[in-house]
Motif scaffolding. Structure first.
Motif, mmCIF file in Angstrom:
data_model
loop_
_atom_site.group_PDB
_atom_site.id
_atom_site.type_symbol
_atom_site.label_atom_id
_atom_site.label_comp_id
_atom_site.label_asym_id
_atom_site.label_seq_id
_atom_site.Cartn_x
_atom_site.Cartn_y
_atom_site.Cartn_z
ATOM 1 N N TRP A 1 0.794 -1.221 0.000
ATOM 2 C CA TRP A 1 0.000 0.000 0.000
ATOM 3 C C TRP A 1 0.834 1.283 0.000
ATOM 4 O O TRP A 1 0.443 2.275 -0.600
ATOM 5 N N PHE A 2 1.950 1.281 0.727
ATOM 6 C CA PHE A 2 2.721 2.513 0.923
ATOM 7 C C PHE A 2 4.106 2.483 0.290
ATOM 8 O O PHE A 2 4.792 3.492 0.264
ATOM 9 N N GLY A 3 4.526 1.321 -0.164
ATOM 10 C CA GLY A 3 5.833 1.209 -0.804
ATOM 11 C C GLY A 3 6.952 0.994 0.192
ATOM 12 O O GLY A 3 6.757 0.980 1.403
ATOM 13 N N LYS A 4 8.119 0.818 -0.381
ATOM 14 C CA LYS A 4 9.297 0.505 0.410
ATOM 15 C C LYS A 4 10.397 1.496 0.062
ATOM 16 O O LYS A 4 10.635 1.792 -1.102
ATOM 17 N N ALA A 5 11.048 2.031 1.076
ATOM 18 C CA ALA A 5 12.161 2.969 0.875
ATOM 19 C C ALA A 5 13.414 2.188 0.511
ATOM 20 O O ALA A 5 13.514 0.987 0.766
ATOM 21 N N ASP A 6 14.357 2.879 -0.037
ATOM 22 C CA ASP A 6 15.661 2.298 -0.350
ATOM 23 C C ASP A 6 16.264 1.729 0.938
ATOM 24 O O ASP A 6 16.184 2.338 1.994
ATOM 25 N N GLU A 7 16.901 0.572 0.851
ATOM 26 C CA GLU A 7 17.512 -0.061 2.023
ATOM 27 C C GLU A 7 18.531 0.847 2.710
ATOM 28 O O GLU A 7 18.777 0.737 3.891
ATOM 29 N N GLY A 8 19.148 1.764 1.963
ATOM 30 C CA GLY A 8 20.158 2.642 2.532
ATOM 31 C C GLY A 8 19.577 3.895 3.162
ATOM 32 O O GLY A 8 20.323 4.742 3.623
ATOM 33 N N CYS A 9 18.247 4.016 3.193
ATOM 34 C CA CYS A 9 17.624 5.230 3.734
ATOM 35 C C CYS A 9 17.087 4.974 5.141
ATOM 36 O O CYS A 9 16.330 4.053 5.359
ATOM 37 N N HIS A 10 17.513 5.811 6.056
ATOM 38 C CA HIS A 10 17.000 5.772 7.424
ATOM 39 C C HIS A 10 16.927 7.202 7.915
ATOM 40 O O HIS A 10 17.801 8.017 7.638
#
Length: 148
Positions: free
Chosen positions: A129-138
């Motif tokens: 529903w909302f998607g996934k951020a890049d693994e390197g993003c925090h």
């Protein structure tokens, strides 16, 4: 003298560690919003994916796998009490001015089950529903790609 008083007040404030999925867009947006609210507690937000990098030791979670931590948000009190999922959200709400009145609703018969169900339902579909951020993003910052 004002500095000492402020430091003493900070030391008395309740401290909560909030573990969340740092690749979940819904989770990232929720953390950003929680940081804007006025909490009576000191909230420390740690993405599960960065837990090893923080050198944070949380003995109460030693038996919990990363996969289990990623299924729902976990809120850890300094005395070791752990609240997961909807219970974690309610635990944070208890510290937020203007929203703490919502926390007692979790104890109303039937509402706890409904809140837990809704949390699991949304959490299970959060990437879809909302998607996934890049693994390197925090915390709103992304790692730069490595140069070859």
């Amino acid at each position: 003298m004002g500095s000492r008083r402020k430091q003493a007040e900070e030391e008395r404030r309740e401290k909560l560690i909030v573990l969340y999925d740092g690749t979940c867009n819904l989770c990232l947006a929720s953390v950003r919003r929680l940081k804007e609210l006025q909490s009576t507690a000191i909230l420390r937000f740690i993405p599960v994916q960065s837990l090893e990098d923080t050198y944070e030791t949380i003995p109460e979670l030693s038996a919990v796998t990363e996969e289990q931590l990623l299924t729902k948000m976990h809120v850890v009190e300094m005395d070791g009490t752990v609240h997961a999922g909807a219970a974690g959200v309610v635990r944070i709400l208890r510290t937020v001015r203007g929203l703490r009145w919502l926390a007692p609703l979790y104890r109303v018969p039937g509402l706890r089950g409904a809140a837990d169900f809704m949390y699991r339902f949304i959490a299970g579909r959060r990437y879809e529903w909302f998607g996934k951020a890049d693994e390197g993003c925090h915390d709103g910052a992304c790692a730069l790609p490595k140069k070859d």
